[in-house]
Scaffold this active site. Structure first.
Site, PDB file in Angstrom:
ATOM      1  N   CYS A  15       0.998  -1.185   0.018  1.00  0.00           N
ATOM      2  CA  CYS A  15       0.093   0.126  -0.033  1.00  0.00           C
ATOM      3  C   CYS A  15       0.866   1.281   0.001  1.00  0.00           C
ATOM      4  CB  CYS A  15      -0.870   0.121   1.199  1.00  0.00           C
ATOM      5  SG  CYS A  15       0.033   0.181   2.881  1.00  0.00           S
ATOM      6  N   CYS A  18       2.970   1.816   3.085  1.00  0.00           N
ATOM      7  CA  CYS A  18       4.317   1.118   3.131  1.00  0.00           C
ATOM      8  C   CYS A  18       5.548   1.945   2.586  1.00  0.00           C
ATOM      9  CB  CYS A  18       4.448  -0.088   2.231  1.00  0.00           C
ATOM     10  SG  CYS A  18       3.064  -1.350   2.800  1.00  0.00           S
ATOM     11  N   ASP A 419      41.159 -29.912 -33.539  1.00  0.00           N
ATOM     12  CA  ASP A 419      41.738 -30.780 -32.221  1.00  0.00           C
ATOM     13  C   ASP A 419      40.975 -32.007 -31.989  1.00  0.00           C
ATOM     14  OD1 ASP A 419      43.570 -30.789 -30.222  1.00  0.00           O
ATOM     15  OD2 ASP A 419      41.917 -30.590 -28.819  1.00  0.00           O
ATOM     16  N   ASP A 630      38.629 -26.726 -27.867  1.00  0.00           N
ATOM     17  CA  ASP A 630      37.806 -26.599 -26.751  1.00  0.00           C
ATOM     18  C   ASP A 630      37.918 -25.360 -26.189  1.00  0.00           C
ATOM     19  OD1 ASP A 630      40.131 -27.110 -25.270  1.00  0.00           O
ATOM     20  OD2 ASP A 630      39.360 -29.087 -24.561  1.00  0.00           O
ATOM     21  N   ASP A 634      43.917 -25.303 -26.068  1.00  0.00           N
ATOM     22  CA  ASP A 634      44.429 -25.027 -27.472  1.00  0.00           C
ATOM     23  C   ASP A 634      44.165 -23.584 -27.647  1.00  0.00           C
ATOM     24  OD1 ASP A 634      41.685 -25.155 -27.622  1.00  0.00           O
ATOM     25  OD2 ASP A 634      41.819 -27.019 -28.585  1.00  0.00           O
TER      26      ASP A 634
END
Lengths: 735, 122
Positions: A15, A18, A419, A630, A634
């Site tokens: 409200c 508040c 790879d 990945d 590498d």
């Protein structure tokens, strides 16, 4: 002293009073100058003295009042605001266009359809066109003024001069001198230019949708276990280490690791993978994905800016803000444009009037047409719009392209180096064959596996891990080992249940004077030719069998390689494996060439050699090489390559490496990425061609007096729109 | 009549050439110094104002763009030499930081290149 304003999201207000309570409590804090709490927006704006932020105190004070607060992050706020502003702008542009059209239509009907040249008609036209000219067209005069103040000219200058020439001449012929009127030219022209701006703003808004979608994925709250209770907290308050609870159908708020429970999770929004992924204890989960079936608890590991989603958003944002190198060309052209066009327009006018001796009106209309058709707008939009749509589409499919340069590089690829481990293969060696020797004294396969696994359990070699895993899968008990010894590079030995067990290479057997029978040797070389690593097992100085271990290929590898070959890209595998194993795997996947026995640190060097053209069937010239890996061990090779493509294992992405990042661990995405890059660059080229063609053809046509000025204006407006729409068509292309 | 035409065309050509000469010799605006940075405030309104800015090599450059219009054309500013393309929300100030590594003249422009500015580093 400088005041600092911070906005907080407040939750728990129900409200207006508040809001007042929070306001009063915050005002009591030292250093707080002003507070406004808005119940409707659930936000508090706190103005503090000085540069120092007092976030913790403010959040604590709000909590003390019985509510929850979290600082609104800069981007979130900026995004909301910018979004609202943009929508308003677009709406405004549309309304201006509609009103301008309403005033222009009667002018066009009177002059072009009814061809009413009565004095009344002229007066009506002059008034309506005047409104369009000075009310809706005021922006062009204003722009001209600002440009003039800075001793330069811009696009507004061209439109202002062009339309003014047409309007004021008509005004003169209406009231002062004899001659034709062409109010419709100036009015239609302005209306068309405004139409163009509106359509362009609308279409451009669509090009940035991908980012908006990504940002919208973020969960707003998380259910965190604190002091043994489950409480909902705003996402900003989740800290690494927090235990977070997720129920079926809920969004996983941040990145973390499953601690309890089991479920399947839909990760499609992040990886593009449509099949839900199983999650059990120890597995990692990613924020913004959706929990499907079970409930689980996970420990938050990454929050805020560090989450996968936040990183993806950052990459896409950077990419969309980047320009392809091809764009520089467009920038240089535009520099001298406006003055050159004005000069060209004047020369057109002079030529018609003084050299060809045509009527003043003809010369003036040709002049106007040249001025308005010449805008190189479309040229400038060619690249950014295509890149925005292209990178956005990639992100939706789990392909992150880091901007214009990787995009161009992807188009020029001649060679792709893969790879082996983890990229072509799953990266997890598995036992594929166990062969018992004919004279193995009734040693069954399981017995061989059990004894070797017991021994290998003490070793840390990846191959050993595969054997132990296999034994566990077969529910074999691992026995205790005494006198264990590892013979580096060759194998292991030890005593298991009173038997001497030796596992390793043929050389190891020779060292211990154990003979390997011819038929065993035959089996061994057969397996090796299949790309497997084979170990010999001996018990009490007798060879009992062979154990073959291989890193299995991913299901999609062979198909992906074939597709790459189809689009004339040479494929190369790079690996530390020995020639025979490497060749065998190369045969299985149909890869063109193999670089075997390459130490990890030498991979970058090999890439460099390839780039310098030291490759069979390539003339010694610069070769464009892409590297797929990945991105973890590498990284130097990825950086050396013209295009580094980093593949994520699931959602654990090495996002810093690679010009292109594939979130899914699927080689098919390499092809998709190349396709997408090709499609995007094709769009850029189409856009550039169309824009250049339009200008280079449009200007002479206008100068020759073959194009009415208002249609020149329409062509100009539509050329930009067509470029943006062409870029948007990229969304529809299949990957 | 034709003679007048030819004379006029020559005049236009001369004016154009004068304009080129003039723009080449524009000196531009120098920076404000602030905490080891060279700061420029550029207003975006029809054009970039100032449109030529002059900086010294070595110190980081900070350019504050304030877009005081909602013309679609000027929504983005590009520094293509640094691969920068930044949105300028209307009515707000956006700061772009650059540290050039060499001397030269660098163009900054809107998407369409119709708003043009020059950063001279010397």
């Amino acid at each position: 002293m400088e005041n600092k304003k911070t906005t907080y999201n407040i939750s728990g207000m129900h409200c207006a009073s508040c809001a007042l309570t929070i306001e009063n409590n915050l005002k009591k804090l030292p250093g707080v100058k002003n507070v406004t709490v808005n119940f409707a927006t659930q936000k508090a704006v706190v103005q503090c003295e000085g540069e120092v932020g007092q976030e913790p105190e403010i959040i604590a004070a709000v909590k003390d009042s019985g509510y929850e607060a979290a600082a609104v992050t800069e981007t979130e706020e900026a995004l909301d605001q910018a979004q609202g502003l943009r929508e308003k702008e677009i709406k405004k542009e549309r309304n201006i266009f509609i009103f301008s059209l309403i005033l222009t239509l009667p002018v066009a009907v009177l002059s072009m359809i009814l061809r009413d040249t009565s004095f009344q008609s002229k007066i009506i036209q002059s008034l309506l066109a005047g409104l369009v000219q000075f009310y809706f067209g005021w922006r062009f005069y204003r722009g001209t003024y600002f440009a003039f103040k800075n001793k330069t000219a811009n696009m507004d200058t061209l439109i202002a001069i062009g339309t003014s020439a047409a309007y004021f001449y008509s005004l003169a012929t209406t009231y002062l001198i004899k001659g034709e009127i062409f109010y419709e030219t100036s009015a239609l022209l302005i209306t068309f230019v405004i139409l163009g701006k509106w359509l362009e703003a609308r279409a451009k808004g669509k090009t940035g949708e991908a980012i908006k979608k990504l940002m919208g994925l973020q969960a707003k709250t998380a259910r965190v276990v604190r002091d043994g209770r489950e409480i909902d907290v705003p996402i900003q308050e989740v800290a690494p280490g927090d235990l977070v609870m997720v129920r079926p159908g809920e969004k996983i708020p941040v990145d973390g690791q499953v601690m309890e429970g089991y479920s399947s999770v839909d990760e499609s929004m992040i990886s593009g993978e449509s099949i839900p992924v199983e999650k059990k204890i120890g597995d990692s989960v990613v924020g913004a994905t959706i929990n499907k079936t079970g409930s689980f608890k996970f420990k938050a590991t990454k929050v805020g800016k560090d989450t996968v989603l936040a990183q993806i958003i950052r990459v896409v944002e950077d990419a969309q803000a980047s320009k392809a190198p091809i764009q520089k060309f467009a920038d240089t052209i535009s520099g001298y444009f406006v003055p050159a066009v004005i000069a060209l327009g004047l020369i057109t006018f002079i030529s018609w009037y003084f050299l060809v001796l045509s009527p003043f009106v003809t010369a003036l209309l040709a002049f106007t047409a040249v001025l308005v058709i010449a805008c190189p707008c479309a040229l400038g939009l060619a690249t950014p719009t295509a890149i925005m749509v292209g990178t956005g589409k990639g992100a939706e499919n789990g392909i992150l392209i880091r901007g214009g340069e990787p995009l161009e590089a992807a188009n020029k690829i001649q060679v792709i180096v893969f790879d082996k481990t983890g990229t072509l293969t799953k990266g997890q060696p598995e036992v594929t064959d166990i062969i018992e020797a004919p004279n193995a004294k009734r040693q069954t396969r399981n017995k061989i596996l059990q004894l070797t696994a017991s021994l290998e359990n003490r070793s840390e070699h990846p191959l050993a891990e595969a054997i132990v895993k296999k034994a566990k899968e077969q529910n074999l008990e691992l026995l205790s080992v005494t006198n264990f010894a590892a013979i580096a590079g060759h194998g292991v030995k030890g005593e298991v249940t009173g038997q001497d067990v030796l596992v390793g290479t043929e050389k190891l057997m020779a060292q211990f004077n154990i003979a390997v029978a011819a038929n065993i040797k035959e089996d061994k070389s057969r397996l090796e030719n299949e790309g497997k690593t084979v170990m010999v097992a001996a018990i009490d100085s007798n060879v009992v069998g062979l154990i073959a271990v291989a890193d299995t290929l991913k299901e999609t590898t062979a198909a992906a390689i074939k597709q790459l070959q189809k689009i004339k890209i040479k494929t190369i595998m790079i690996t530390g494996d020995n020639q025979r194993t490497a060749q065998a795997i190369a045969r299985q996947v149909g890869i063109d060439e193999v670089l075997a026995e390459v130490l990890p640190e030498d991979k970058a060097k090999e890439i460099k050699k390839l780039q310098q053209g030291e490759l069979k069937n390539f003339r010694p010239r610069r070769v464009v090489v892409a590297m797929v890996g990945d991105g973890i061990n590498d990284a130097p090779a990825l950086a050396q390559a013209d295009l580094g493509i980093a593949m994520g294992a699931g959602t654990d992405i090495a996002i810093e490496t690679g010009g292109i990042i594939l979130i899914k661990n699927d080689l098919q995405d390499v092809i998709k990425a190349i396709k997408l890059s090709r499609q995007t660059l094709a769009k850029i080229k189409q856009n550039m061609f169309w824009a250049l063609f339009y200008n280079s053809v449009g200007i002479p046509i206008a100068a020759l007096g073959l194009l009415r000025a208002e249609f020149a204006g329409l062509a100009m407006a539509l050329s930009s729109v067509s470029v943006v729409v062409n870029s948007l068509l990229l969304k529809r292309k299949k990957l | 009549m034709q003679l007048i035409g030819i004379i006029l065309i020559i005049m236009v050509a001369v004016l154009f050439w004068l304009w080129l000469w003039y723009t080449k010799n524009q000196t531009g605006v120098a920076a404000k110094e602030s905490g080891g940075r060279q700061v420029f405030d550029v207003i975006v309104k029809g054009v970039y104002s100032p449109n030529i800015i002059r900086a010294k090599l070595g110190e980081p450059i900070r350019i504050n763009f304030t877009r005081q219009e909602d013309n679609e054309c000027s929504r983005f500013v590009n520094f293509s030499d640094w691969q920068i393309r930044r949105e300028l929300p209307a009515g707000r100030t956006v700061t772009i930081e650059i540290t050039p590594t060499g001397k030269g003249e660098f163009i900054f422009a809107c998407d369409m290149g119709m708003y043009q500015g020059k950063l001279i580093v010397e």
